[in-house]
Design an enzyme around this catalytic site. Structure first.
Site, short mmCIF file in Angstrom:
data_model
loop_
_atom_site.label_atom_id
_atom_site.label_comp_id
_atom_site.label_asym_id
_atom_site.label_seq_id
_atom_site.Cartn_x
_atom_site.Cartn_y
_atom_site.Cartn_z
N GLY A 43 -69.82 -1.78 47.86
CA GLY A 43 -69.17 -0.47 47.81
C GLY A 43 -68.17 -0.28 48.93
N ASN A 44 -67.68 0.92 49.09
CA ASN A 44 -66.75 1.21 50.19
C ASN A 44 -67.06 2.59 50.75
OD1 ASN A 44 -65.00 3.28 48.78
ND2 ASN A 44 -64.83 1.54 47.38
#
Ligand code: CTP
Length: 400
Positions: free
Chosen positions: A208-209
């Site tokens: 993810g980020n």
């Protein structure tokens, strides 16, 4: 400076009790609020509550204090009228210009912006009569919020729920701040993507980020205040749904692509503020990946995700559709931004400089908006809503 004058019109729905919270927010943030409940609204919340929370007597009747001509004066003096909740009956009366009580009279005399926050059962909202009344009100410049989806009165669930009062307050604040700048996105449908995609490795892990979704949510809110119908495709954001927005929740880049393309089919503008993962794990393990003593971890093989922005830009769903991208860069911000704008083929690219503590998760932003026609608009450090309004200024200019 005089406090901005707000009229809170309350029509007869159970969500009237939630309008008390909206009233509180408005008064606590320095607005002078007059509450005008309809006779039916008083069945749900009494006059004493409205008076105590607003600091003014609640005005309920055309026939009270007639020498002050309240049926005209209250509307004339207002800087904003917000009707919350707005029932199907109230929307019908407003659309047809009826004036059989103080609130409907006030709506006819108000020259200021008007916001309706509808709340009703799904069937009543979807009824063609209601939909046509809403379209009429929007065409005349009113901001009619899309109701939220969720639990309704009784056991029912669906569209028709009163949006969170704090989010209605945010819209009111934006509409007041715009003042006579008006609703230049009225009649437009805009799509905004927000948040960050998560690409699952196994049932408990993902790549993810750190995108919080704040910039995309600010874009959605400001577009509502400018009169647009807004679809927000939200990837894994924990922020509360903005009032008046159709929210579509997604997880992965592939899901985001599907939702954005679907909503973009009839959109005037699409703004890709989401941080979309460029890669996803090639294999998804249906069971949790376990570590084994003495064994090296298996490398994670990645495959490319579709580039949604490039695809939207190349195959415009409608002629004249404006497509906006965001770019997060750590160095050579302008040069990288120009190259990315050309590569993606969008009309506008908002270039942010990012780093460990910059932009992600913060409420402020600093950027430059590059245009395909060579334009360059610097955006000074400030709230994400200010950047959002600059983006909409540029979009509205291209749509006009
Ligand atoms: N974007 C997209 N689909 C992807 C990746 C990105 O639609 N698969 C969109 C983002 O929503 C954003 C813009 O493209 O509006 C720029 O994303 P960014 O990650 O900065 O650009 P990349 O193409 O990934 O370039 P690089 O990673 O090389 O900087």
């Amino acid at each position: 400076m005089d406090k901005p004058k707000v009229v809170l019109g309350v029509s007869g729905g159970i969500a009237a009790y939630k309008a008390c919270e909206l009233l509180r927010r408005l008064t606590e943030s320095g607005h002078d609020v007059r509450v005008v409940p309809t006779a039916s609204a008083l069945h749900f919340v009494g006059e004493a509550t409205w008076s105590a929370l607003s600091g003014h007597p609640a005005v309920t009747q055309v026939w009270e204090s007639v020498h002050e001509v309240p049926h005209v004066r209250i509307g004339q003096e207002a800087d904003l009228v917000v009707v919350a909740p707005a029932t199907a009956d109230m929307l019908a009366k407003a659309a047809h210009g009826l004036a059989d009580d103080l609130l409907t009279n006030t709506l006819l005399t108000a020259r200021c912006p008007v916001v309706f926050a509808p709340a009703m059962h799904t069937e009543m909202w979807e009824n063609q009569a209601t939909q046509e009344n809403v379209a009429t009100l929007r065409r005349r410049g009113a901001v009619v919020l899309e109701p939220a989806v969720g639990r309704l009165t009784g056991v029912d669930t669906g569209k028709g729920r009163f949006p969170e009062p704090g989010e209605i307050f945010e819209i009111c604040r934006r509409v007041l701040a715009r003042g006579s700048a008006g609703r230049d996105l009225a009649g437009r449908h805009v799509v905004v993507s927000a948040g960050g995609t998560r690409e699952p490795l196994d049932p408990v892990r993902y790549l993810g980020n750190r995108s919080s979704g704040r910039q995309g949510y600010a874009l959605a809110r400001t577009a509502v205040a400018r009169g647009a119908r807004v679809t927000l495709v939200a990837a894994n954001s924990e922020l509360p749904d903005p009032a008046g927005v159709d929210v579509v929740r997604v997880g992965t880049a592939v899901q985001l692509r599907e939702a954005v393309l679907k909503a973009a089919a009839d959109a005037d503008a699409v703004v890709m503020a989401a941080a979309v993962a460029d890669f996803r794990p090639a294999h998804y393990a249906t069971g949790k990946i376990k570590k084994r003593d003495g064994e090296e971890p298996a490398p994670v093989e990645l495959v490319r995700n579709p580039d949604v922005l490039a695809e939207l830009s190349a195959d415009r769903a409608r002629p004249g559709q404006v497509v906006v991208g965001f770019a997060a860069e750590t160095d050579d911000v302008l040069a990288n931004g120009r190259a990315k704008l050309a590569r993606k083929g969008c009309d506008l690219l908002v270039v942010n400089e990012v780093g460990e503590s910059r932009t992600f998760g913060s409420t402020e932003n600093e950027a430059v908006v590059l245009a395909a026609d060579g334009g360059e608009t610097p955006v000074p450090h400030g709230p994400k809503e200010a950047l959002a309004d600059i983006v909409w200024d540029l979009v509205a200019g291209r749509l006009a």
